[in-house]
Design a protein around this motif. Structure first.
Motif, mmCIF file in Angstrom:
data_model
loop_
_atom_site.group_PDB
_atom_site.id
_atom_site.type_symbol
_atom_site.label_atom_id
_atom_site.label_comp_id
_atom_site.label_asym_id
_atom_site.label_seq_id
_atom_site.Cartn_x
_atom_site.Cartn_y
_atom_site.Cartn_z
ATOM 1 N N ALA A 26 0.826 -1.202 0.000
ATOM 2 C CA ALA A 26 0.000 0.000 0.000
ATOM 3 C C ALA A 26 0.864 1.258 0.000
ATOM 4 O O ALA A 26 0.601 2.206 -0.751
ATOM 5 C CB ALA A 26 -0.936 0.001 1.219
ATOM 6 N N LEU A 27 1.907 1.276 0.831
ATOM 7 C CA LEU A 27 2.781 2.449 0.907
ATOM 8 C C LEU A 27 3.589 2.639 -0.376
ATOM 9 O O LEU A 27 3.760 3.765 -0.854
ATOM 10 C CB LEU A 27 3.715 2.336 2.109
ATOM 11 N N ILE A 28 4.078 1.560 -0.951
ATOM 12 C CA ILE A 28 4.848 1.650 -2.197
ATOM 13 C C ILE A 28 3.982 2.234 -3.312
ATOM 14 O O ILE A 28 4.407 3.126 -4.047
ATOM 15 C CB ILE A 28 5.394 0.261 -2.589
ATOM 16 N N LYS A 29 2.769 1.750 -3.422
ATOM 17 C CA LYS A 29 1.871 2.247 -4.465
ATOM 18 C C LYS A 29 1.521 3.716 -4.230
ATOM 19 O O LYS A 29 1.523 4.518 -5.169
ATOM 20 C CB LYS A 29 0.605 1.388 -4.487
ATOM 21 N N ALA A 30 1.233 4.096 -2.994
ATOM 22 C CA ALA A 30 0.878 5.480 -2.682
ATOM 23 C C ALA A 30 2.040 6.431 -2.979
ATOM 24 O O ALA A 30 1.830 7.546 -3.473
ATOM 25 C CB ALA A 30 0.447 5.604 -1.227
ATOM 26 N N ARG A 31 3.265 6.003 -2.697
ATOM 27 C CA ARG A 31 4.438 6.857 -2.924
ATOM 28 C C ARG A 31 4.669 7.179 -4.393
ATOM 29 O O ARG A 31 5.374 8.129 -4.714
ATOM 30 C CB ARG A 31 5.686 6.214 -2.349
ATOM 31 N N ARG A 32 4.067 6.413 -5.286
ATOM 32 C CA ARG A 32 4.228 6.685 -6.726
ATOM 33 C C ARG A 32 3.545 7.983 -7.139
ATOM 34 O O ARG A 32 3.927 8.583 -8.140
ATOM 35 C CB ARG A 32 3.687 5.530 -7.549
#
Length: 73
Positions: A26-32
């Motif tokens: 979730a965090l990796i995707k949001a950071r994009r």
């Protein structure tokens, strides 16, 4: 000390490996697409089971990020 104002969004991370990996996903995707992420909070944990009996974890994550610009007066 500068004023900080935050926006909160909710996303659901999914992983077949673990709850922790679902949060990371979730965090990796949001950071994009989001800058200035400062914190997260896990609200709900749920999952599903496929026909073979293997679990998939779903984690609802609230993500807080700082809004840019000068403070409103």
């Amino acid at each position: 000390m500068p004023d900080k104002t935050y926006k909160i969004i909710e996303v659901v991370g999914v992983s077949e490996d673990s709850i922790q990996q679902a949060v990371r996903n979730a965090l990796i995707k949001a950071r994009r697409t989001i800058r200035n992420i400062d914190w997260f909070e896990v609200n709900n944990i749920r999952g599903s089971v496929n026909k073979a009996g293997d679990p998939a974890f779903q984690v609802e994550v609230r993500i807080g990020f700082r809004l840019e610009g000068d403070a409103a007066v």
